[in-house]
Design a protein around this motif. Structure first.
Motif, mmCIF file in Angstrom:
data_model
loop_
_atom_site.group_PDB
_atom_site.id
_atom_site.type_symbol
_atom_site.label_atom_id
_atom_site.label_comp_id
_atom_site.label_asym_id
_atom_site.label_seq_id
_atom_site.Cartn_x
_atom_site.Cartn_y
_atom_site.Cartn_z
ATOM 1 N N LEU A 4 0.855 -1.166 0.000
ATOM 2 C CA LEU A 4 0.000 0.000 0.000
ATOM 3 C C LEU A 4 0.897 1.223 0.000
ATOM 4 O O LEU A 4 1.839 1.306 0.792
ATOM 5 C CB LEU A 4 -0.915 0.042 1.222
ATOM 6 C CG LEU A 4 -2.020 -1.018 1.335
ATOM 7 C CD1 LEU A 4 -1.468 -2.329 1.878
ATOM 8 C CD2 LEU A 4 -3.132 -0.503 2.237
ATOM 9 N N GLN A 5 0.589 2.142 -0.864
ATOM 10 C CA GLN A 5 1.395 3.339 -1.000
ATOM 11 C C GLN A 5 0.507 4.568 -0.875
ATOM 12 O O GLN A 5 -0.305 4.842 -1.762
ATOM 13 C CB GLN A 5 2.132 3.340 -2.335
ATOM 14 C CG GLN A 5 3.099 4.493 -2.502
ATOM 15 C CD GLN A 5 3.928 4.387 -3.768
ATOM 16 O OE1 GLN A 5 3.647 3.560 -4.635
ATOM 17 N NE2 GLN A 5 4.941 5.204 -3.877
ATOM 18 N N ALA A 6 0.664 5.276 0.217
ATOM 19 C CA ALA A 6 -0.112 6.483 0.455
ATOM 20 C C ALA A 6 0.656 7.697 -0.051
ATOM 21 O O ALA A 6 1.883 7.771 0.058
ATOM 22 C CB ALA A 6 -0.423 6.642 1.935
ATOM 23 N N SER A 21 -4.184 9.606 -1.644
ATOM 24 C CA SER A 21 -4.349 8.410 -2.456
ATOM 25 C C SER A 21 -3.647 7.239 -1.793
ATOM 26 O O SER A 21 -2.592 7.399 -1.185
ATOM 27 C CB SER A 21 -3.766 8.610 -3.858
ATOM 28 O OG SER A 21 -4.406 9.654 -4.543
ATOM 29 N N CYS A 22 -4.233 6.072 -1.927
ATOM 30 C CA CYS A 22 -3.626 4.838 -1.450
ATOM 31 C C CYS A 22 -3.681 3.827 -2.581
ATOM 32 O O CYS A 22 -4.746 3.279 -2.877
ATOM 33 C CB CYS A 22 -4.349 4.314 -0.212
ATOM 34 S SG CYS A 22 -3.697 2.756 0.428
ATOM 35 N N VAL A 24 -2.982 0.296 -4.041
ATOM 36 C CA VAL A 24 -2.905 -1.034 -3.460
ATOM 37 C C VAL A 24 -2.511 -2.033 -4.527
ATOM 38 O O VAL A 24 -3.057 -2.028 -5.625
ATOM 39 C CB VAL A 24 -4.250 -1.437 -2.829
ATOM 40 C CG1 VAL A 24 -4.156 -2.829 -2.217
ATOM 41 C CG2 VAL A 24 -4.672 -0.420 -1.784
ATOM 42 N N TRP A 36 -8.481 4.667 6.225
ATOM 43 C CA TRP A 36 -7.514 5.712 6.489
ATOM 44 C C TRP A 36 -7.433 5.948 7.986
ATOM 45 O O TRP A 36 -8.463 6.078 8.664
ATOM 46 C CB TRP A 36 -7.908 7.011 5.786
ATOM 47 C CG TRP A 36 -7.732 6.957 4.307
ATOM 48 C CD1 TRP A 36 -8.669 6.679 3.369
ATOM 49 C CD2 TRP A 36 -6.515 7.201 3.590
ATOM 50 N NE1 TRP A 36 -8.128 6.732 2.106
ATOM 51 C CE2 TRP A 36 -6.801 7.051 2.215
ATOM 52 C CE3 TRP A 36 -5.212 7.533 3.971
ATOM 53 C CZ2 TRP A 36 -5.840 7.218 1.229
ATOM 54 C CZ3 TRP A 36 -4.256 7.694 2.989
ATOM 55 C CH2 TRP A 36 -4.575 7.540 1.641
ATOM 56 N N THR A 78 -7.125 1.800 -6.286
ATOM 57 C CA THR A 78 -6.686 2.917 -5.471
ATOM 58 C C THR A 78 -7.852 3.472 -4.677
ATOM 59 O O THR A 78 -8.976 3.563 -5.185
ATOM 60 C CB THR A 78 -6.085 4.026 -6.350
ATOM 61 O OG1 THR A 78 -4.938 3.514 -7.043
ATOM 62 C CG2 THR A 78 -5.658 5.219 -5.520
ATOM 63 N N TYR A 95 -2.269 7.237 7.315
ATOM 64 C CA TYR A 95 -1.900 5.920 6.827
ATOM 65 C C TYR A 95 -3.117 5.228 6.217
ATOM 66 O O TYR A 95 -4.247 5.465 6.636
ATOM 67 C CB TYR A 95 -1.396 5.026 7.966
ATOM 68 C CG TYR A 95 -0.247 5.570 8.761
ATOM 69 C CD1 TYR A 95 1.065 5.215 8.448
ATOM 70 C CD2 TYR A 95 -0.462 6.417 9.839
ATOM 71 C CE1 TYR A 95 2.127 5.697 9.194
ATOM 72 C CE2 TYR A 95 0.594 6.908 10.588
ATOM 73 C CZ TYR A 95 1.880 6.539 10.263
ATOM 74 O OH TYR A 95 2.933 7.015 11.007
ATOM 75 N N CYS A 96 -2.867 4.355 5.273
ATOM 76 C CA CYS A 96 -3.923 3.471 4.814
ATOM 77 C C CYS A 96 -3.576 2.036 5.186
ATOM 78 O O CYS A 96 -2.407 1.676 5.329
ATOM 79 C CB CYS A 96 -4.179 3.600 3.312
ATOM 80 S SG CYS A 96 -2.763 3.300 2.240
ATOM 81 N N TRP A 118 0.035 -2.204 6.024
ATOM 82 C CA TRP A 118 -0.007 -0.758 6.208
ATOM 83 C C TRP A 118 0.860 -0.077 5.179
ATOM 84 O O TRP A 118 1.945 -0.547 4.860
ATOM 85 C CB TRP A 118 0.483 -0.367 7.601
ATOM 86 C CG TRP A 118 -0.426 -0.766 8.697
ATOM 87 C CD1 TRP A 118 -0.472 -1.966 9.330
ATOM 88 C CD2 TRP A 118 -1.428 0.042 9.320
ATOM 89 N NE1 TRP A 118 -1.443 -1.968 10.296
ATOM 90 C CE2 TRP A 118 -2.043 -0.745 10.320
ATOM 91 C CE3 TRP A 118 -1.859 1.353 9.129
ATOM 92 C CZ2 TRP A 118 -3.068 -0.258 11.119
ATOM 93 C CZ3 TRP A 118 -2.885 1.841 9.928
ATOM 94 C CH2 TRP A 118 -3.475 1.041 10.905
ATOM 95 N N GLY A 119 0.378 1.020 4.707
ATOM 96 C CA GLY A 119 1.201 1.841 3.843
ATOM 97 C C GLY A 119 2.071 2.782 4.657
ATOM 98 O O GLY A 119 1.845 3.002 5.852
#
Length: 128
Positions: A4-6, A21-22, A24, A36, A78, A95-96, A118-119
């Motif tokens: 996951l990239q936030a 944005s997250c 996935v 979130w 996303t 965080y997402c 977790w991102g």
């Protein structure tokens, strides 16, 4: 691997807006609750907004109701958090995270208990 990239954090003045944005990868959001969360220095982690597609449920913490909106883009896998009318007390690292078992509300309220995915956080700073 599940990742996951936030992104999308920044510095804004009170009353301003940001869109987080997250992105996935490694899982289908159809099968998971996604949420979130945020944590400010010296504070406990808080659930902000969570959703689960399988039962079409969405949850918002009281402190963001009417100001934030969670959504997703299935094609991009996303999830977004549109944040309007930001307040200085919204300042935190956001965080997402995802979870297979929890529904939207419990996932947010626990908050994020048991999630293994977790991102990296993205900093949101709101100046007065």
């Amino acid at each position: 691997e599940v990742q996951l990239q936030a992104s999308g954090g920044g510095l804004v003045q009170a009353g301003g807006s940001l869109r987080l944005s997250c992105a996935v990868s490694g899982l289908s959001l159809d099968d998971y609750a996604i949420g979130w969360f945020r944590q400010a220095p010296g504070k406990k982690r808080e659930g902000v907004s969570c959703m689960r597609e399988s039962d079409s449920t969405t949850y918002y913490a009281d402190f963001v109701k009417g100001r934030f909106a969670i959504s997703r883009d299935n094609a991009k896998n996303t999830v977004y958090l549109q944040m309007d009318l930001l307040k200085p007390e919204d300042t935190a690292v956001y965080y997402c995270a995802v979870d297979l078992a929890w529904g939207a509300e419990p996932f947010c309220r626990l908050p994020g208990y048991g999630s293994d995915h977790w991102g990296e956080g993205t900093q949101v700073t709101v100046s007065s």
